[in-house]
Design an enzyme around this catalytic site. Structure first.
Site, PDB file in Angstrom:
ATOM      1  N   TYR A 170       0.643   5.513  -3.754  1.00 36.22           N
ATOM      2  CA  TYR A 170       0.247   6.843  -3.297  1.00 36.22           C
ATOM      3  C   TYR A 170       0.478   7.839  -4.438  1.00 36.22           C
ATOM      4  O   TYR A 170       1.550   7.851  -5.052  1.00 36.22           O
ATOM      5  CB  TYR A 170       1.059   7.256  -2.073  1.00 36.22           C
TER       6      TYR A 170
ATOM      7  N   SER B   2      -2.375  -0.773  -3.500  1.00 35.23           N
ATOM      8  CA  SER B   2      -3.399   0.212  -3.181  1.00 35.23           C
ATOM      9  C   SER B   2      -2.742   1.561  -2.912  1.00 35.23           C
ATOM     10  O   SER B   2      -1.524   1.661  -2.803  1.00 35.23           O
ATOM     11  CB  SER B   2      -4.223  -0.254  -1.974  1.00 35.23           C
TER      12      SER B   2
ATOM     13  N   VAL C 297       0.833  -1.203   0.000  1.00 46.90           N
ATOM     14  CA  VAL C 297       0.000   0.000   0.000  1.00 46.90           C
ATOM     15  C   VAL C 297       0.864   1.247   0.000  1.00 46.90           C
ATOM     16  O   VAL C 297       2.006   1.237   0.474  1.00 46.90           O
ATOM     17  CB  VAL C 297      -0.906   0.017   1.262  1.00 46.90           C
ATOM     18  N   CYS C 298       0.312   2.332  -0.554  1.00 53.23           N
ATOM     19  CA  CYS C 298       0.884   3.667  -0.400  1.00 53.23           C
ATOM     20  C   CYS C 298       2.259   3.780  -1.073  1.00 53.23           C
ATOM     21  O   CYS C 298       2.373   3.607  -2.280  1.00 53.23           O
ATOM     22  CB  CYS C 298       0.949   4.005   1.094  1.00 53.23           C
ATOM     23  N   ALA C 299       3.294   4.046  -0.311  1.00 50.54           N
ATOM     24  CA  ALA C 299       4.633   4.166  -0.875  1.00 50.54           C
ATOM     25  C   ALA C 299       5.266   2.816  -1.157  1.00 50.54           C
ATOM     26  O   ALA C 299       6.199   2.713  -1.964  1.00 50.54           O
ATOM     27  CB  ALA C 299       5.526   4.946   0.089  1.00 50.54           C
TER      28      ALA C 299
END
Length: 227
Positions: A165, A192, A143-145
Site C-alpha cells: 500500500y 500487491s 496485499v496492502c499492508a
C-alpha cells in the site's frame, strides 16, 4: 395477531440458527476435504480482526472460481472464528490457525488492512506457516499492508522486490525492495498494493496455480482487465 407475529419471528430466528449450524458444518467439511486425496489446489487465506474485507473477498472468491479449495483461517488471539474486519464486516472463518498443524499449501495469500496485518504478524501460527511456505517453491502472496507488516519482519522479502500500500509507513519499511506496480511477482512471492488491485493479485495467484490461459479466461468472465 401480535402473538402470531411473535411466534413467526421466533420460528425465523430458530431457522436462521439451524442454517448457521449447517453452514458451519459445510465449512468444516470443506476444510476436511482440502486434505490429502483432494485434486483441488489447496489455498490458505489467514485473517484476523482488522483484516481488509475487499481484499479477503477478492482472493477467496477468485480462487474458488478457479477451482481451488480455499480455507479461511482465523488468527484471533481468543481463537474465535468470527472475525471483525477493518470496516466492521464480520466473516466466519473455516478454522482457527492453531488447528492447521503442519499442512502443506499450494498457495498462502495474506490480505492486508490494519490492524489486521499487525494481528497476523503477532501470531506464532501464522509466522510458522509463512516461513514454511516461503522456504518451499509454492507461491506466497500478500496485499496492502501485509508485505511490509507481515512478510518483511520475517525476512521473506530478502533479495526480492515487492510492492505494498503506497503509504509512507509501509513503503519505508520495504526500503530499496519497494517497486511500483499493481502486482509484483518475484520468485515465489506475489505482492500487491490494496483493495483496488486485489482482483489482479488474485488472478496472478490463479495463473501461478493453473496457468495463464485459465487466469485470462477467468478474467474475461469476471470482466477484469489484467493489463
Amino acid at each position: 395477531s401480535r402473538m402470531s407475529r411473535r411466534l413467526g419471528l421466533a420460528a425465523m430466528v430458530a431457522c436462521a440458527r439451524v442454517q448457521g449450524a449447517v453452514v458451519s458444518q459445510r465449512a468444516t467439511a470443506r476444510w476436511m476435504a482440502s486434505g490429502e486425496g483432494s485434486a483441488a489446489k489447496r489455498v490458505l487465506v489467514p485473517i484476523a480482526d482488522g483484516s481488509e474485507e475487499i481484499e479477503t473477498s477478492c482472493i477467496t472468491d477468485t480462487l474458488v472460481r478457479a477451482g481451488a479449495s480455499v480455507v479461511v483461517a482465523s488468527a484471533n488471539v481468543d481463537e474465535s472464528l468470527t472475525v471483525t474486519m477493518s470496516r466492521g464486516l464480520k466473516i466466519v472463518a473455516d478454522v482457527h490457525a492453531s488447528a492447521l498443524g503442519d499442512d502443506d499449501w499450494d498457495l498462502v495469500a495474506i490480505p492486508g488492512g490494519m490492524p489486521g496485518a499487525a494481528n497476523l504478524a503477532k501470531s506464532d501460527d501464522i509466522q510458522r506457516i509463512i516461513r514454511k511456505q516461503a522456504s518451499s517453491s509454492n507461491p506466497l502472496g500478500a496485499v496492502c499492508a501485509a508485505p511490509a507488516v507481515v512478510l518483511e519482519p520475517l525476512g521473506v522479502l530478502d533479495g526480492r522486490t515487492a510492492t505494498c500500500y503506497p503509504a509512507p509507513q509501509f513503503v519505508q519499511v520495504l526500503g530499496e525492495k519497494a517497486v511500483a506496480g499493481d502486482v509484483v511477482h518475484d520468485g515465489n512471492v506475489i505482492t500487491s498494493r490494496g483493495p483496488g488491485t486485489s482482483l489482479k493479485f488474485a488472478l496472478t495467484c490463479v495463473e501461478c496455480l493453473y496457468g495463464r490461459d485459465t487466469a485470462d479466461a477467468l478474467a474475461d468472465q469476471m470482466l477484469v482487465t489484467r493489463e
